[in-house]
Design a protein around this motif. Structure first.
Motif, PDB file in Angstrom:
ATOM      1  N   GLN A 111       0.828  -1.203   0.000  1.00  0.00           N
ATOM      2  CA  GLN A 111       0.000   0.000   0.000  1.00  0.00           C
ATOM      3  C   GLN A 111       0.864   1.255   0.000  1.00  0.00           C
ATOM      4  N   GLU A 114       2.432   1.751  -3.406  1.00  0.00           N
ATOM      5  CA  GLU A 114       1.461   2.210  -4.394  1.00  0.00           C
ATOM      6  C   GLU A 114       1.094   3.672  -4.156  1.00  0.00           C
ATOM      7  N   LEU A 115       0.893   4.040  -2.902  1.00  0.00           N
ATOM      8  CA  LEU A 115       0.514   5.418  -2.595  1.00  0.00           C
ATOM      9  C   LEU A 115       1.632   6.400  -2.929  1.00  0.00           C
ATOM     10  N   GLU A 119       1.459   9.466  -5.513  1.00  0.00           N
ATOM     11  CA  GLU A 119       1.822  10.830  -5.111  1.00  0.00           C
ATOM     12  C   GLU A 119       2.846  11.440  -6.072  1.00  0.00           C
ATOM     13  N   ILE A 126      -1.376  12.005  -0.276  1.00  0.00           N
ATOM     14  CA  ILE A 126      -2.344  11.009   0.160  1.00  0.00           C
ATOM     15  C   ILE A 126      -2.022  10.503   1.565  1.00  0.00           C
ATOM     16  N   LEU A 127      -0.742  10.305   1.843  1.00  0.00           N
ATOM     17  CA  LEU A 127      -0.346   9.722   3.124  1.00  0.00           C
ATOM     18  C   LEU A 127      -0.771  10.607   4.292  1.00  0.00           C
ATOM     19  N   SER A 174      -4.440   6.137   5.234  1.00  0.00           N
ATOM     20  CA  SER A 174      -4.043   6.584   3.905  1.00  0.00           C
ATOM     21  C   SER A 174      -4.691   5.746   2.821  1.00  0.00           C
ATOM     22  N   TRP A 175      -4.731   4.435   3.040  1.00  0.00           N
ATOM     23  CA  TRP A 175      -5.299   3.546   2.020  1.00  0.00           C
ATOM     24  C   TRP A 175      -6.802   3.784   1.876  1.00  0.00           C
ATOM     25  N   TRP A 178      -7.345   6.909  -0.096  1.00  0.00           N
ATOM     26  CA  TRP A 178      -7.075   6.743  -1.523  1.00  0.00           C
ATOM     27  C   TRP A 178      -8.197   5.976  -2.223  1.00  0.00           C
TER      28      TRP A 178
END
Length: 452
Positions: A111, A114-115, A119, A126-127, A174-175, A178
């Motif tokens: 995750q 990917e984040l 970004e 996003i985090l 964060s996930w 998103w």
């Protein structure tokens, strides 16, 4: 792609021995309550988790696309799972804790990767930042009737570093942000879907309804059905010994309801897999099920309450009426009918009925409350059966006078009213949950994951 690394030390055995050999420590929390435990009425917590293992040499537990997960990370996550699930570690369930901890760490690493990619490519943030994570920790402490310092002290007494908790929270927040941001705005729950769901609820209103807690062990996530079944059986055993269901659901369930301690609310026939429904029919309130194999994994159910369905329909009515004796002349009846017929189109909804009727001389308005359809006077029942919520009848003659009735609510007896917004939210959560699970499966399948 997944493969095992050879030549690694048996770190799992070392962790297990240290966890089982360590002495119990006194709890730093209110008696009988563990972090993540639900409100009063749930099963009492299991005994306090053992203190942290010491003296372990750190090595590599897994590599996820060249990112390393150390044995220290794994041991920390195992301690966190034990402390927050209320499950007492034993020789039998430690492999499950180790497997769940490693799977969680691998998923979080995927995750984060990917984040961070998103970004960089989309130039967005996003985090979750430190302030957001700290706020979530404060909320967790409050839910457990502790201050932030007491909560972190409880974790520290079990050898859990705050960074371990912070990473889990940051990944989860964060996930979810998103997934909701990327797919939430694209999801469209059509009126036809909502209507079909409401129609199904109405059709099933005569059947029993169940208030349940649920846990799903995802077979694809833990390495197959055999591992899922063995893990579920160990969790059932621990919950029978006092581990709180909500805490176990939060840490082990793959369903969206994990966020609420597995609380799925009231469900009816047709909402659960057939294998699950067959078990529910035989359960009594307060009972915990044995593991139930389904297509995607293994279910565990806790039946909080059960109620019989009812075929009766409840309606909530308001009226505007003109008093008229039973022996009134035809002219008086015609005048009353004409007055109400003229008033009907002025009534926009139930909320404004009384105020609108008050402007017409000789018309009295009132709330008739909720009643079973079959208990209404025949003239009212016939009109209420045909009217939808918000509609107003034509003038109705009774022995007491001439009436307009408005249907302000209609629901099946025995079931809680579920409106359009509630149905839409339930369908939205279900679809978003399925999207998130597919997303994670795609990330796992495309990644290079090496585990010892």
């Amino acid at each position: 792609m997944k493969r095992s690394l050879s030549g690694s030390p048996a770190f799992g055995v070392l962790i297990a021995c240290a966890l089982l050999a360590a002495p119990h420590q006194a709890s730093a929390q209110p008696a009988g309550q563990t972090p993540g435990q639900a409100a009063a009425g749930e099963a009492p917590a299991a005994p306090a988790a053992p203190a942290a293992p010491t003296g372990l040499s750190e090595s590599v537990a897994a590599v996820v696309n060249d990112a390393i997960i150390s044995t220290y990370d794994l041991a920390q996550r195992m301690r966190l799972l034990i402390a927050t699930s209320g499950v007492q570690p034993t020789q039998e369930n430690l492999p499950q804790f180790q497997r769940e901890a490693l799977v969680s760490l691998v998923d979080e690493q995927l995750q984060f990767q990917e984040l961070r990619r998103v970004e960089r490519e989309q130039k967005i943030e996003i985090l979750a930042d430190n302030a957001e994570v700290d706020e979530e920790i404060a909320d967790m402490a409050q839910q457990n009737n502790m201050s932030r310092e007491q909560f972190l002290g409880f974790l520290a007494s079990r050898g859990i570093g705050v960074d371990t908790l912070r990473q889990q929270i940051r990944a989860s927040m964060s996930w979810q942000r998103w997934i909701r941001g990327r797919y939430g705005s694209r999801l469209r729950i059509g009126d036809d879907q909502i209507a079909a769901t409401q129609a199904r609820f109405a059709a099933e209103a005569a059947k029993p309804q169940y208030q349940i807690g649920e846990v799903l062990i995802d077979a694809s996530r833990v390495g197959g059905m055999q591992q899922a079944m063995a893990g579920a059986q160990q969790l059932v055993t621990q919950m029978q010994q006092g581990a709180p269901f909500p805490a176990v659901a939060r840490q082990f369930s793959a369903l969206p309801t994990a966020a609420t301690g597995g609380d799925a609310g009231w469900v009816s026939a047709g909402e659960m897999p057939p294998e699950v429904e067959a078990v529910l029919e035989q359960m009594r309130p307060g009972q915990l099920s044995q593991p139930i194999a389904v297509r995607d994994g293994v279910y565990i159910l806790y039946l909080r309450d059960k109620r019989a369905g009812g075929s009766a329909t409840l309606v909530n009515l308001k009226q505007a009426a003109v008093a008229l004796p039973q022996g009134a002349s035809a002219d008086d009846e015609a005048a009353a009918r004409s007055k109400l017929a003229a008033l009907k189109p002025q009534i926009r909804d139930c909320a404004t009925l009384e105020a609108t009727a008050a402007q017409a001389q000789g018309v009295v308005a009132g709330d008739l409350g909720e009643a079973e359809l079959d208990d209404l006077a025949p003239q009212f029942r016939e009109a209420a059966e045909k009217l939808d919520i918000g509609q107003v009848s034509d003038p109705i003659r009774t022995a007491a006078g001439m009436h307009l009735i408005a249907v302000c609510g209609k629901r099946a007896a025995g079931a809680g009213a579920i409106d359009k917004e509630q149905v839409e939210q339930r369908l939205f959560s279900q679809q978003l949950g399925m999207i998130a699970r597919r997303y994670m499966r795609d990330l796992r399948n495309s990644a290079t994951i090496e585990t010892r």
